[in-house]
Scaffold this motif. Structure first.
Motif, short mmCIF file in Angstrom:
data_model
loop_
_atom_site.label_atom_id
_atom_site.label_comp_id
_atom_site.label_asym_id
_atom_site.label_seq_id
_atom_site.Cartn_x
_atom_site.Cartn_y
_atom_site.Cartn_z
N GLN A 132 0.82 -1.20 0.00
CA GLN A 132 0.00 0.00 0.00
C GLN A 132 0.86 1.25 0.00
OE1 GLN A 132 -2.64 0.12 3.28
NE2 GLN A 132 -1.35 -1.13 4.60
N LEU A 134 0.42 4.86 0.58
CA LEU A 134 -0.33 6.00 1.10
C LEU A 134 0.61 7.10 1.58
CD1 LEU A 134 -2.95 4.06 3.28
CD2 LEU A 134 -3.53 5.57 1.39
N SER A 135 1.54 6.74 2.47
CA SER A 135 2.38 7.73 3.13
C SER A 135 3.29 8.44 2.14
CB SER A 135 3.24 7.07 4.19
OG SER A 135 2.44 6.42 5.13
N GLY A 140 2.46 11.20 6.76
CA GLY A 140 1.65 10.01 6.52
C GLY A 140 0.28 10.11 7.14
N SER A 141 0.17 10.85 8.25
CA SER A 141 -1.13 10.93 8.93
C SER A 141 -2.15 11.68 8.08
CB SER A 141 -0.99 11.65 10.27
OG SER A 141 -0.15 10.93 11.12
N TRP A 165 7.82 4.72 3.33
CA TRP A 165 7.48 3.73 4.36
C TRP A 165 6.71 2.55 3.78
CZ3 TRP A 165 10.86 5.06 7.46
CH2 TRP A 165 11.02 6.36 7.90
N SER A 167 6.14 -0.80 3.11
CA SER A 167 6.74 -2.05 3.55
C SER A 167 6.82 -3.02 2.38
CB SER A 167 5.89 -2.68 4.66
OG SER A 167 5.71 -1.78 5.71
N ARG A 210 15.72 0.35 9.45
CA ARG A 210 15.03 0.73 10.69
C ARG A 210 15.93 0.44 11.89
NH1 ARG A 210 9.05 -1.70 9.92
NH2 ARG A 210 10.02 -3.36 11.10
N ILE A 380 2.25 3.22 15.25
CA ILE A 380 2.47 4.11 14.09
C ILE A 380 2.01 3.45 12.79
CG2 ILE A 380 4.18 5.42 12.78
CD1 ILE A 380 5.93 5.42 15.35
N GLY A 381 2.53 2.23 12.54
CA GLY A 381 2.20 1.55 11.29
C GLY A 381 0.69 1.38 11.11
N THR A 384 -1.44 6.18 12.99
CA THR A 384 -1.03 6.27 14.40
C THR A 384 -2.22 6.16 15.35
OG1 THR A 384 -1.27 8.67 14.46
CG2 THR A 384 0.89 7.81 13.77
N GLU A 386 -2.77 8.24 17.62
CA GLU A 386 -3.37 9.59 17.77
C GLU A 386 -4.51 9.78 16.76
OE1 GLU A 386 -0.07 9.13 17.63
OE2 GLU A 386 0.67 9.93 19.53
N ASN A 390 -8.60 10.36 17.25
CA ASN A 390 -9.44 11.35 16.55
C ASN A 390 -10.67 10.68 15.95
OD1 ASN A 390 -7.61 13.37 17.08
ND2 ASN A 390 -6.83 13.53 14.98
N GLU A 402 -11.87 18.15 14.75
CA GLU A 402 -10.76 19.05 15.10
C GLU A 402 -10.67 20.15 14.03
OE1 GLU A 402 -6.80 17.46 15.07
OE2 GLU A 402 -7.14 16.29 13.26
C1 LIG Z 1 6.10 -0.66 10.58
C2 LIG Z 1 5.49 0.37 9.67
C3 LIG Z 1 5.03 -0.03 8.45
C4 LIG Z 1 4.46 0.93 7.58
N1 LIG Z 1 4.05 0.52 6.35
C5 LIG Z 1 3.51 1.42 5.51
C6 LIG Z 1 3.11 1.02 4.21
O1 LIG Z 1 3.27 -0.15 3.83
N2 LIG Z 1 2.57 1.94 3.38
C7 LIG Z 1 2.40 3.24 3.76
O2 LIG Z 1 1.86 4.03 2.97
N3 LIG Z 1 2.80 3.67 4.98
C8 LIG Z 1 3.35 2.79 5.86
N4 LIG Z 1 3.79 3.20 7.09
C9 LIG Z 1 3.73 4.61 7.42
C10 LIG Z 1 2.66 4.94 8.43
O3 LIG Z 1 1.38 4.75 7.89
C11 LIG Z 1 2.93 6.40 8.85
O4 LIG Z 1 4.15 6.40 9.56
C12 LIG Z 1 1.83 6.94 9.73
O5 LIG Z 1 0.66 7.12 8.98
C13 LIG Z 1 2.23 8.26 10.38
O6 LIG Z 1 2.68 9.17 9.45
P1 LIG Z 1 4.07 9.93 9.65
O7 LIG Z 1 5.08 8.92 10.08
O8 LIG Z 1 4.33 10.72 8.42
O9 LIG Z 1 3.83 10.88 10.89
P2 LIG Z 1 3.16 12.32 10.86
O10 LIG Z 1 1.92 12.30 10.04
O11 LIG Z 1 4.22 13.31 10.47
O12 LIG Z 1 2.75 12.50 12.36
C14 LIG Z 1 3.70 12.83 13.39
C15 LIG Z 1 2.99 12.73 14.72
O13 LIG Z 1 1.93 13.71 14.78
C16 LIG Z 1 0.70 13.06 15.08
N5 LIG Z 1 -0.39 13.69 14.36
C17 LIG Z 1 -0.39 14.06 13.06
N6 LIG Z 1 -1.60 14.59 12.74
C18 LIG Z 1 -2.36 14.54 13.85
C19 LIG Z 1 -3.69 14.94 14.17
N7 LIG Z 1 -4.49 15.47 13.26
N8 LIG Z 1 -4.13 14.72 15.44
C20 LIG Z 1 -3.32 14.17 16.39
N9 LIG Z 1 -2.05 13.78 16.15
C21 LIG Z 1 -1.59 13.96 14.90
C22 LIG Z 1 0.89 11.63 14.60
O14 LIG Z 1 0.00 10.75 15.25
C23 LIG Z 1 2.33 11.38 14.98
O15 LIG Z 1 2.46 11.03 16.32
C24 LIG Z 1 4.36 2.28 7.97
C25 LIG Z 1 4.84 2.67 9.24
C26 LIG Z 1 5.40 1.73 10.08
C27 LIG Z 1 5.90 2.18 11.43
#
Ligand SMILES: Cc1cc2nc3c(=O)[nH]c(=O)nc-3n(C[C@H](O)[C@H](O)[C@H](O)COP(=O)(O)OP(=O)(O)OC[C@H]3O[C@@H](n4cnc5c(N)ncnc54)[C@H](O)[C@@H]3O)c2cc1C
Length: 421
Positions: A132, A134-135, A140-141, A165, A167, A210, A380-381, A384, A386, A390, A402
């Motif tokens: 997938q 997405l990120s 990614g959030s 990210w 996988s 990692r 996180i994966g 998150t 958080e 929401n 929000e």
């Molecule tokens: C083991 C693993 C496997 C993964 N595999 C994939 C994959 O296969 N494909 C893929 O697309 N992605 C994958 N990811 C990525 C994962 O989906 C993202 O890391 C995740 O969505 C968070 O995005 P970010 O790391 O960019 O953090 P950010 O979006 O930058 O967020 C940083 C922090 O701010 C918080 N935050 C952000 N916005 C809000 C809000 N509105 N309210 C409250 N808190 C908030 C977040 O919760 C987090 O704690 C993987 C991640 C991991 C750890």
């Protein structure tokens, strides 16, 4: 009346006999889903493809997928029975998540008949592993804030940007990719989902190491990648509708009715059966008589039982069409938080051996140290905790949304940081 003729119990007996006759004992790489090096990983991938084919030939692949696409057309209860019987046996672990769910589950809901006919049987036969996409590097959030762009060019689309990210992209076959197709409308209205073969001109895949030394996470760079319009999923600019179901299926992870995973194996590549029990860890550390250690062991066990039952209950309600679909976020949130606490408990029980370990201890006390270092992965994966909070507050409890500065603003005019430009 249901047209499913085989009762769950009859199916269970048939599955039990087949599993015993055809599948060996569970292997360490099934449970960790990660190998020592790339060569071993590729061997394990090939083995998983063969195992998936074995399930297909045996009539046990895609238990909840429709018969018309090569599945068994059975119910989540049949799938659960199969997973229970599968406990302790080898299985194609690399197909579980995200190939079967969310990717194949989304394909089933939003794919055209041609897309389903092309990909669902191929997935069930072990020919296609999906990831997938997405990120993005900018966040990614904020999934709907995707800036990877697909621009129409006749019967094709031209894709430019980057996903991160992802996988397992380095050895997978296809990706489900969310891209921006319209910059002149608010962010949720200008997205489209594409089916993307990963190994083709214009796609560069880089590995990311990692904390635990694994490098299954990847970043992809797209330069003028051509996608035929026939590989578009859903309506143009309506990708958020697809995306919401995508994330719904993702939140179930290994508990999805579309996923074949032996009972007892939790998401994130860790397993209750491989990890030494907390009793064993405390015994080794000489703490079995310590009342504080006993409390920790009890707490971890309670978390494990509650987590399992919560997942089962929410998945059952969702499968029967009852209940709010966003309740999957409760499951996702609890699993993340409970996982962190369980890793912390095992680390505390293991004592100093988990803080500094030798190579020989890696499988044992050292594993608790590594699990502790990696404990946030489950928060996180797949989105998150958080974000799950929401979703629970807004969509399950009905609390106010929000504040967001980009609501109703054409995406082109939404301020973005340098990494998103
Ligand atoms: C083991 C693993 C496997 C993964 N595999 C994939 C994959 O296969 N494909 C893929 O697309 N992605 C994958 N990811 C990525 C994962 O989906 C993202 O890391 C995740 O969505 C968070 O995005 P970010 O790391 O960019 O953090 P950010 O979006 O930058 O967020 C940083 C922090 O701010 C918080 N935050 C952000 N916005 C809000 C809000 N509105 N309210 C409250 N808190 C908030 C977040 O919760 C987090 O704690 C993987 C991640 C991991 C750890």
């Amino acid at each position: 009346m249901s047209d499913i003729e085989e009762s769950v119990e009859d199916f269970r007996l048939r599955a039990r006999a087949w599993i015993k006759a055809n599948l060996g004992p569970v292997q360490p790489w099934d449970l960790d889903q990660n190998c020592e090096n790339d060569e071993e990983e590729l061997v394990a991938v090939a083995r998983d493809r063969a195992l998936q084919r074995k399930l297909y030939d045996g009539g046990f692949a895609g238990i909840c997928f429709p018969k018309e696409y090569g599945g068994q057309g059975l119910t989540p209860a049949h799938n659960r029975a199969f997973n229970e019987e599968l406990a302790g046996h080898e299985y194609p672990s690399r197909f579980s998540v995200p190939t079967f769910s969310p990717c194949a589950a989304v394909l089933l809901e939003y794919g055209t008949p041609e897309q389903k006919a092309a990909h669902i049987p191929a997935i069930l036969k072990g020919d296609e592993v999906w990831v997938q996409m997405l990120s993005e590097p900018g966040g990614g959030s904020d999934v709907a804030g995707a800036t990877t762009a697909a621009t129409r060019d006749g019967d094709s689309w031209i894709l430019n940007g980057s996903k991160v990210w992802t996988s397992r992209a380095w050895w997978a076959d296809w990706g489900l990719c969310l891209a921006r197709t319209n910059w002149n409308v608010p962010k949720h209205q200008g997205l489209t989902v594409f089916l993307l073969p990963l190994h083709q001109p214009g796609i560069e895949i880089h590995r990311i190491e990692r904390l635990n030394g694994e490098s299954e996470a990847c970043q992809e760079f797209f330069t003028d990648v051509r996608i035929p319009d026939s590989d578009r999923m859903g309506e143009i600019d309506a990708g958020w509708t697809v995306g919401q179901r995508w994330m719904y299926h993702e939140r179930f992870g290994h508990n999805s009715p579309y996923v074949t995973t032996p009972e007892g194996v939790s998401g994130g590549g860790k397993t209750r059966s491989k990890t030494p029990t907390n009793v064993a860890i405390a015994k080794k550390a000489g703490k079995l008589d310590d009342p504080a250690a006993q409390e920790l062991i009890g707490e971890a066990r309670a978390l494990s039982l509650v987590s399992h039952e919560l997942s089962r209950r929410i998945a059952t309600a969702a499968a029967s069409g009852k209940g709010n679909v966003d309740q999957s976020s409760i499951d996702r949130l609890f699993r993340g938080v409970a996982g962190v606490r369980q890793a912390t408990i095992a680390f505390e029980l293991a004592g100093s051996g988990a803080a500094a370990w030798t190579e020989e201890e890696e499988e044992d006390t050292g594993a608790q140290g590594m699990n502790f270092l990696m404990r946030q992965v489950g928060c996180i994966g797949g989105g998150t905790t958080e974000i799950s909070r929401n979703v629970v507050s807004e969509r399950v409890l009905g609390m106010p949304r929000e504040a967001s500065g980009d609501k109703g603003v054409p995406f082109r005019d939404v301020p973005r940081g340098p990494s998103r430009g």
